[in-house]
Structures are given as structure tokens and as C-alpha cells.
Motif scaffolding. Sequence first.
Motif: not given
Length: 184
Positions: A160-162, A168-171, A175-182
Motif C-alpha cells: 500500500t502507498s499514500r 516511484p517507491a510504490f511501483c 514489482i518486487e512483491r509481484f515478482a515473488m509469485v511464480p
Amino acid sequence: MGHDLQGQKIAILAADGVERIELDQPRGALHGAGATTELLSIHPGEIMAKQSDILDAGSVPVDAVVSDAVVTDYDGLLLPGGAVNPDRLRVNRDAVEFVRAFAATGKPIAAICHGPWTLLEAGVVKGLRLTSYPSIRTDLRNAGAEVLDQEVVVDRQFVTSRSPADLPAFCAAVIERFAMVPAR
């Protein structure tokens, strides 16, 4: 950003009143990382975007109606903000049920600005650490979330973001979190 999300299909759930920059920048980041996206809404055709909740920012074509969408077809979910957009989503039974069912899968969900309002309506924020636009923080607290004032908060499957200032930080976090999904 590379192709961290190659093969992933991400649902973006939005309605009329979506904050244009909160739709376009994360969507562009997802595409840049190799994902495909599908814009889901509560009606077919186009949705009307806004800038700063007030100014018209054009229309965006809808790819599918949320009532026809199947949760298992997607690897991640993005909920952009704007005050009007999530207010329309949270009163739509199909949109709320899609979010609730998606959260139950454990797959990643990202929400910015007023986007967490739809998470709240789906009943999935209790016990989570989240951030949001200041005007909905009391709602999130009352629903059992721990609300932090940080540009990005990642807790379990949720990012989540404000506000647009934090894009920039949200994007990057999305990407980092979604990349954890195979990839499927």
C-alpha cells in the motif's frame, strides 16, 4: 526493471473517477517488468479518469467486466485510487467479492491512495499494516488495520502507498512483491 514479471497477468480493478497517474504509472511499471495487464471495471466500454479528483483526464478502455472475471486467471491485483473510483467499487457487490476472493488466494494485491477503501469493504484489512491517503486512515483503523504514515507499506501479500507523490517507491515495491509469485 528487467523482466521480473514475464508470464504474469495482473488485474487492475478501477471505475469511473480513477486517478489517471495512479493507473498509468503502475501499469507502465508492470508492463516494463514483463507483465500483461487487464483493466477490469464494473461496466464495459470505457472509464473516465481524473486528475486530482477534479480535472478530466480522458478515458481508459475496459478490458473486461469484473462480474465476468475469474480470480484464478490473474497473478496479482492492482487497486489504483482517486476518491471517486474506490467509492464506486466498494458499493458494487461483484467488485467487492472479486477483491475478497482474490485476497483469499494469498496472491499479491497493491493499493494506492484511496484504493485500500475497497480492501476495507471486502473485509480483508483486519490485522494488516497499511498506509493510505490520510482521509481514509480512520476508516482503516476502525476496520482493524494498523495504519502507518510511510510512502510504502508491505505486509504479507499487500503493498500500500499514500498518494501520487509516492508512486516511484510504490511501483518499485509492487514489482518486487509481484515478482515473488511464480509465473503460470
